[in-house]
Design an enzyme around this catalytic site. Structure first.
Site, mmCIF file in Angstrom:
data_model
loop_
_atom_site.group_PDB
_atom_site.id
_atom_site.type_symbol
_atom_site.label_atom_id
_atom_site.label_comp_id
_atom_site.label_asym_id
_atom_site.label_seq_id
_atom_site.Cartn_x
_atom_site.Cartn_y
_atom_site.Cartn_z
ATOM 1 C CB CYS A 82 35.102 15.505 17.368
ATOM 2 S SG CYS A 82 36.339 14.888 18.497
ATOM 3 C CG HIS A 84 36.410 18.951 15.540
ATOM 4 N ND1 HIS A 84 36.213 19.373 16.841
ATOM 5 C CD2 HIS A 84 37.222 17.866 15.607
ATOM 6 C CE1 HIS A 84 36.883 18.579 17.648
ATOM 7 N NE2 HIS A 84 37.501 17.660 16.940
ATOM 8 C CG ASN A 140 39.862 17.806 19.947
ATOM 9 O OD1 ASN A 140 38.656 17.986 20.107
ATOM 10 N ND2 ASN A 140 40.350 16.842 19.185
#
Ligand code: UT7
Length: 328
Positions: A113, A253, A283
Site C-alpha cells: 500500500c 492511504h 482499500n
C-alpha cells in the site's frame, strides 16, 4: 529542476461489490463494515480484467491530461502486489499496450500500500540521476482476485483500481519536494499472500489451504499504521521545511476510515483538508493515493502552489510520506 505532476488519471471498475453481497458470503453485516471500516462498496474487476488493463486506462487519462504521447515517456513503473503474472512485469505489458515505439526502462515495484510513495522517490532519484524527463508512475491492484471470500477479517476491505501520474522534469521550483520511506521486516507476517511464491510454490495443496489469498492481522496492523503514518507525516514535513498548518491537503492511504480519523486527530488536522474516497473504493493498496489524487484534481480541489502531504502504509511492513507542491 522541479518534478511536476503533469497529469493524473485513474480507473475504478464500474462493477461494485456491495456490503449487502458480502453479507451473503460471510458472517458480517453492512452495519459492521460501515462503522468499522467506512466502506460501502468497492470496485471489482471482471474475470477478464487484470491490473495492466486498469493501469492502461489510468495511464491514457494521465497522458491525455499532460498532453503527452506515450512515445515521450522515458520510464514506466507499476507499483503493485497483484501483477498480471509473476513475470514479465506489468509495466512491460503497459509499455506494449501503450505502443511505445522505443525500448525504455519498465519495471514493477512491490511496496504494497506504500507503493506509490516508494514509486515517487524511485522516479525522482532516476529522473535526477539518469536525466529522465517524463515518467509514468502507476499504482494498480486487482486484490479482489487474491481475496478469500470465506475470510470475513479481510474480504470486506479490498477493492480494485489503478491510479497514474506523469512526472515531468521542468525548470523552476515546486513539484515533488521531499519523500521519506520506511520499512520493518520484523512485521512481515502481519499482512501477506503466503502461497504462490518460491516459499510455497503454486500447487493443489497451496490452493486447497487457501494460501494464495491475503492474510492479515488487522488489529495489530491498525495500531502500527496509525503511529507510523503520524510519524512519517511529521518526518516528511521536516524534510520539506513545511509546517503542518501550511499544508493544504493531506492524502492518506485509504485503508480504513478509522485509521484516517485517528491520524487526523493525532496530527490535529482540520477535517476538510483530508479528502477520502474509501466509502466507494475500499482499500485499493498501491492505487489508493494516486486514485484519490486524480479524483481531487479533477474536482478542482488543487491550485498551483498548494502544499500536499501524502502518507501511506502497508505490507512489509512499509510506510512512507511525500510532500508535493502542486504545479498545475
Ligand atoms: O492497507 C494495508 C494495511 N491494512 C490495514 O491498514 C488494515 C488495518 N486494520 C483494520 O482496518 C481493522 O483492524 C479491521 C477492519 C481489519 C478490523 O477491525 P477491528 O476494529 O480491528 O476489529 P477486530 O479485528 O478487533 O475484531 C473485532 C470483532 C471480532 O469479534 P470478537 O472477537 O470481538 O467477538 C472479530 O471477529 O469483530 C469481528 N469481525 C467481524 N465482525 C463482522 C472481524 N471481521 C468482521 C466482519 N464482520 N467482517
Amino acid at each position: 529542476m522541479k518534478l511536476a505532476i503533469a497529469g493524473t488519471g485513474s480507473c475504478v471498475p464500474e462493477t461494485k461489490l456491495r456490503n449487502s453481497e458480502l453479507e451473503r458470503l460471510v458472517d458480517t453485516s453492512d452495519d459492521w463494515i460501515r462503522t468499522r471500516t467506512g466502506i460501502l462498496e468497492r470496485g471489482r474487476a471482471g474475470p477478464d480484467i487484470a491490473s495492466s488493463d486498469l493501469s492502461l486506462v489510468a495511464a491514457r487519462r494521465a497522458l491525455e491530461m499532460a498532453s503527452l504521447s506515450a512515445d515521450q515517456l522515458d520510464l514506466i513503473i507499476v507499483c503493485t502486489v497483484s501483477p498480471d503474472m509473476l513475470t514479465p512485469a506489468t509495466a512491460c505489458l503497459v509499455h506494449r499496450e501503450l505502443r511505445v515505439s522505443r525500448p525504455i526502462p519498465c519495471f514493477d515495484m512491490n511496496a504494497a500500500c506504500s507503493g506509490f510513495i516508494y514509486g515517487l522517490e524511485v522516479s525522482s532519484s532516476l529522473m535526477r540521476g539518469e536525466g529522465y524527463t517524463r515518467v509514468l508512475l502507476i499504482g494498480a491492484e486487482t486484490l479482489t482476485k487474491f481475496t478469500d471470500y470465506e475470510d470475513r477479517d479481510t474480504c470486506v476491505l479490498f477493492g480494485d483500481a489503478a491510479g497514474a501520474v506523469v512526472l515531468e522534469a521542468r525548470e523552476g521550483e515546486g513539484g515533488l519536494r521531499a519523500t521519506v520511506l520506511k520499512s520493518d521486516g520484523n512485521f512481515a507476517s502481519l499482512i501477506s499472500i503466503p502461497g504462490g511464491g518460491s516459499r510455497q510454490p503454486p500447487s493443489p495443496y497451496v490452493l486447497a489451504q487457501r494460501q494464495a489469498f491475503i492474510r492479515m492481522n488487522g488489529r495489530q496492523v491498525f495500531k502500527i499504521a496509525v503511529q507510523a503514518m503520524e510519524q512519517v507525516a511529521r518526518d516528511v514535513l521536516e524534510r520539506a521545511g513545511w509546517k503542518l498548518d501550511e499544508v493544504d491537503h493531506v492524502l492518506v492511504h485509504q485503508a480504513n476510515s478509522r485509521i484516517i480519523e485517528a491520524v487526523v486527530e493525532r496530527l490535529g488536522l482540520p477535517r476538510d483538508k483530508v479528502p477520502t474516497n474509501i466509502a466507494h473504493t475500499g482499500n485499493t493498496s498501491a492505487a489508493s493515493i494516486p486514485v484519490l489524487m486524480d479524483e481531487c484534481h479533477r474536482e478542482g480541489r488543487f491550485s498551483p502552489g498548494d502544499k500536499i502531504l501524502c502518507a501511506g502504509f502497508g505490507a512489509g511492513l512499509t510506510w512512507g510520506g511525500a510532500a508535493i507542491e502542486w504545479t498545475g
